[in-house]
Design an enzyme around this catalytic site. Structure first.
Site, short mmCIF file in Angstrom:
data_model
loop_
_atom_site.label_atom_id
_atom_site.label_comp_id
_atom_site.label_asym_id
_atom_site.label_seq_id
_atom_site.Cartn_x
_atom_site.Cartn_y
_atom_site.Cartn_z
N ASP A 1 4.76 -5.59 4.90
CA ASP A 1 3.46 -5.46 4.23
C ASP A 1 2.37 -5.43 5.30
OD1 ASP A 1 0.95 -6.22 2.79
OD2 ASP A 1 2.34 -6.46 1.10
N HIS B 1 7.84 -2.71 -7.01
CA HIS B 1 8.20 -3.27 -5.70
C HIS B 1 8.37 -4.78 -5.81
CE1 HIS B 1 3.77 -3.23 -5.96
NE2 HIS B 1 3.74 -4.24 -5.11
N HIS C 1 8.07 -8.27 -3.51
CA HIS C 1 7.56 -8.89 -2.29
C HIS C 1 8.60 -9.93 -1.89
CE1 HIS C 1 3.27 -7.55 -2.70
NE2 HIS C 1 3.66 -7.44 -3.97
#
Length: 113
Positions: free
Chosen positions: A29, A99, A101
């Site tokens: 990220d 998505h 994390h």
């Protein structure tokens, strides 16, 4: 399609990849919320968790398998990590491409009330 993650998949936007196969991509990220903060995405464009269908079940299982593999590779499998999926605006979703994390590398606050 004007999807940020689709552009990362096609390579027109660079990313710091940690895993890639024909169905899943994982990368760091760019605004990490933890010492380890990796995004794990399907290469198939699925806007939100609500858009997952039964035909995507194997892909979802693969995403979780990739998460376990990366956690071990990053050295956070034993100390602990968090997997987060945000769904829609009130759930905190910003990019509308499903998505996960993968967060770890420090003590997380409990989400329990």
């Amino acid at each position: 399609m004007d999807c940020l993650f689709c552009k990362i998949i096609e390579g027109s936007i660079p990313s710091k990849k940690v895993f890639e196969n024909d169905r899943v991509l994982a990368f760091h990220d760019i605004q990490p919320a933890a010492p380890v903060h990796i995004l794990i995405i399907p290469k198939k464009h699925i806007p939100t968790m609500n858009d997952v269908t039964e035909e995507d079940d194997a892909l979802m299982a693969e995403i979780f398998s990739v998460a376990r593999h990366i956690a071990k590779e990053q050295g956070i499998d034993e100390s602990g990590y968090r997997l987060v999926n945000n769904c829609n605006a009130e759930g905190g979703q910003v990019v509308y491409h499903l998505h996960l994390h993968l967060l770890g590398g420090h003590q997380m606050k409990s989400l329990a009330g």
